[in-house]
Design a protein around this motif. Structure first.
Motif, short mmCIF file in Angstrom:
data_model
loop_
_atom_site.label_atom_id
_atom_site.label_comp_id
_atom_site.label_asym_id
_atom_site.label_seq_id
_atom_site.Cartn_x
_atom_site.Cartn_y
_atom_site.Cartn_z
N ALA A 242 0.97 -1.25 0.16
CA ALA A 242 -0.11 0.06 0.02
C ALA A 242 0.80 1.14 0.03
O ALA A 242 1.75 1.25 0.85
CB ALA A 242 -0.95 -0.11 1.37
N PRO A 243 0.63 2.12 -0.76
CA PRO A 243 -0.31 2.05 -1.98
C PRO A 243 -0.20 1.16 -2.85
O PRO A 243 1.09 0.64 -3.36
CB PRO A 243 -0.29 3.57 -2.68
N ALA A 244 -1.48 0.67 -3.56
CA ALA A 244 -1.29 -0.48 -4.65
C ALA A 244 -0.56 0.03 -5.71
O ALA A 244 -0.48 0.98 -6.11
CB ALA A 244 -2.77 -0.67 -4.82
N PRO A 335 0.00 -7.40 4.39
CA PRO A 335 -1.40 -7.29 3.64
C PRO A 335 -2.35 -7.50 4.59
O PRO A 335 -2.39 -8.30 5.38
CB PRO A 335 -1.08 -8.38 2.60
N GLN A 336 -3.37 -6.86 4.02
CA GLN A 336 -4.75 -7.14 5.15
C GLN A 336 -5.23 -8.44 4.82
O GLN A 336 -5.51 -8.90 3.93
CB GLN A 336 -5.63 -6.00 4.70
N THR A 349 -9.87 -3.38 0.96
CA THR A 349 -8.42 -3.70 0.76
C THR A 349 -8.00 -5.03 1.25
O THR A 349 -6.94 -5.49 1.07
CB THR A 349 -7.78 -2.84 1.68
N GLN A 351 -6.81 -8.82 1.19
CA GLN A 351 -6.16 -9.30 0.28
C GLN A 351 -6.38 -10.85 0.32
O GLN A 351 -5.97 -11.76 -0.36
CB GLN A 351 -4.52 -9.14 -0.05
N HIS A 372 -9.45 -6.69 -4.19
CA HIS A 372 -8.13 -6.93 -4.22
C HIS A 372 -7.85 -8.18 -3.74
O HIS A 372 -6.68 -8.65 -3.19
CB HIS A 372 -7.19 -5.89 -3.43
#
Length: 527
Positions: A242-244, A335-336, A349, A351, A372
């Motif tokens: 992030a940012p993607a 990553p979330q 968001t 993943q 995502h």
């Protein structure tokens, strides 16, 4: 040679065996990089997959002897022994290995050089200009050193500057130009280490000299992270930062120049080859703890130094002796992901999600909000409808399917790995157009027609039971692109794995087999 190594291993297995045991099984992989051991004991008809000793020295001696004699490194072996002292040993080189971790069975490596592609290698490159500026970077760095000196009560000793010629030579060896703002710092000091003593100027990371930076880059010159074996890699995912779309989705990349380290296998790097929305010279975290993807830090060295100055001005630091620790706001760099049930509100968001041990059918519809989502694993959980997966960018999918079919996966543009269990027969035909599919585990699925597998365009890993492999081989429909195969049966033997390897085209004629009986310490053959 074999008896000398096997004797102590059999004795160790007998010495640590539980009461009532009838057989011990030890699997090992041994070579110059070390050895690993798995296995267990059969007690009153039940197999306990635990408790075998690790005779490290004897295994390493056996591995070294076979390396010298046959050129095998590493070796894989299976040793079975009984309370009577009877044993059977099977040894082969590392192309056939016992599955470790949460799996079972054996892997057969058909192409030892193949590695699954990293998605970031094919991402659209960035076109923006660098955010860093050498003059402000140099001014901020000098101000940063001055503020540190005021806090410590003395200036910190740093190495002499690097010369422009030395920087040019380092860039030649790196094959990359340094960002202009990082180059400006090396014209002030060649890292922050004097001898083995570092100042750790980059928020707990030691700033590397040019020579050390080139050495680190040489160690990673292939631009790939370490390969951890098919049991861990076949369905692994590299997540987005992030940012993607700022940093390429890779575990490592030749465009990442590691300039600072915490001496723990992790690094700060300047990214000279960013993804579409990134900028050259941006700062990322990479290394040992970032196999599942890098973490974005700042858009440049210039911005990073600006943040350091702000933290000092805010008093967001701790002083310990001659070291200063900057206290940046805490954040979760991972990553979330979610482990558990699908929440009422699915974050866009998201993943990765692991849905575990559900008794009701799982409705995947709410996950359509996770635009995502890369990984979707239903572990010991069941669903009946894969339609929501059709529009999701899922790459790794694990599930049990009941009453549904694979039609929603037809033509899926992102799916690279599928582990499928079923409660009813399933047709694999929709997978023919899933062109990114590289890994497939059908060992828990009821598949009447396995011959469809021969039509999968680039399948590299396939996991089946012995019965399924026999059916596929008898039909002559093994996918031609396989790099690795798994024999998934929990009770599979090394001999059965070698037989599969031979049918898949490996020459296993030189596998070493030995049997014998060793007397125990009291000499009567009893445990």
């Amino acid at each position: 040679m074999v008896e000398q190594a096997v004797g102590p291993i059999v004795e160790a297995l007998a010495a640590q065996a539980p009461n009532g045991w009838s057989q011990a099984v030890l699997h090992s992989r041994a070579g110059r990089r070390g050895s690993s051991v798995t296995g267990g004991y059969t007690v009153r008809g039940e197999y306990r997959n635990t408790g075998v000793p690790n005779p490290y020295r004897e295994l390493m001696a056996l591995g070294e002897a076979l390396r010298m004699d046959r050129g095998w490194d590493p070796v894989s072996l299976e040793l079975r022994c009984r309370p009577s002292g009877e044993y059977r040993l099977v040894v082969f080189h590392g192309a056939v290995t016992r599955v470790t971790g949460g799996g079972s069975g054996f892997h057969v490596i058909l192409d030892g050089d193949y590695r699954l592609p990293q998605p970031g290698r094919h991402q659209q490159p960035g076109t923006a200009a660098p955010a860093g500026d050498p003059e402000p970077a140099a001014a901020r760095f000098r101000a940063y050193l001055q503020r540190r000196a005021e806090i410590l009560g003395h200036p910190e000793e740093l190495p002499p500057p690097a010369t422009p010629a030395a920087i040019d030579e380092a860039e030649r060896r790196l094959g990359r130009r340094l960002p202009a703002d990082l180059r400006a710092l090396y014209l002030i000091a060649d890292g922050d280490g004097v001898g083995y003593d570092h100042r750790y100027l980059f928020q707990g990371n030691a700033w590397l000299s040019l020579e050390s930076m080139v050495a680190e880059h040489s160690d990673w010159s292939g631009g790939d992270r370490p390969w951890y074996g098919w049991d861990l890699e076949w369905d692994s995912v590299v997540f987005d930062t992030a940012p993607a779309d700022t940093v390429r989705r890779c575990g490592a990349h030749p465009g990442w120049l590691r300039f600072a380290t915490g001496h723990d296998g992790n690094f700060l790097a300047v990214d000279t080859d960013p993804a579409r929305d990134g900028r050259p010279g941006q700062i990322i975290h990479t290394g040992r703890d970032y196999d599942q993807g890098p973490v974005y830090a700042e858009d440049s060295i210039t911005s990073l130094l600006g943040m350091y100055l702000e933290l000092l001005d805010q008093g967001a630091y701790e002083k310990a002796g001659d070291h200063i620790e900057l206290l940046s706001p805490t954040s979760d760099p991972a990553p979330q992901r979610i482990i558990g049930e699908i929440p009422d509100e699915v974050p866009p968001t998201l993943q990765a999600i692991h849905i575990n041990n559900t008794s009701d059918l799982v409705d995947l519809t709410p996950l359509t909000a996770a635009t995502h989502l890369r990984l979707l694993h239903l572990n010991r959980s069941t669903t009946a409808d894969l339609t929501p997966v059709r529009e999701l960018p899922v790459e790794s999918l694990r599930l049990t399917l009941t009453g549904g079919d694979l039609t929603p996966l037809e033509g899926h543009p992102r799916l690279t790995a599928l582990a499928l269990n079923t409660t009813a027969p399933v047709d694999l035909t929709p997978l023919r157009t899933t062109h990114q599919l590289r890994g497939l585990d059908l060992s828990g699925a009821d598949v009447p027609d396995l011959t469809v597998l021969a039509d999968l365009p680039d399948l590299r890993f396939l996991s089946l039971t012995a019965r399924q492999w026999t059916a596929l081989l008898d039909e002559g429909k093994v996918p031609p692109t396989l790099a690795a195969a798994r024999l998934a049966d929990a009770d599979a033997t090394f001999d059965e794995a070698l037989a599969l390897a031979a049918r898949l085209g490996l020459d296993t004629d030189d596998a070493l087999r030995a049997t014998g009986t060793l007397q125990t310490a009291d000499g009567d053959g009893s445990p």
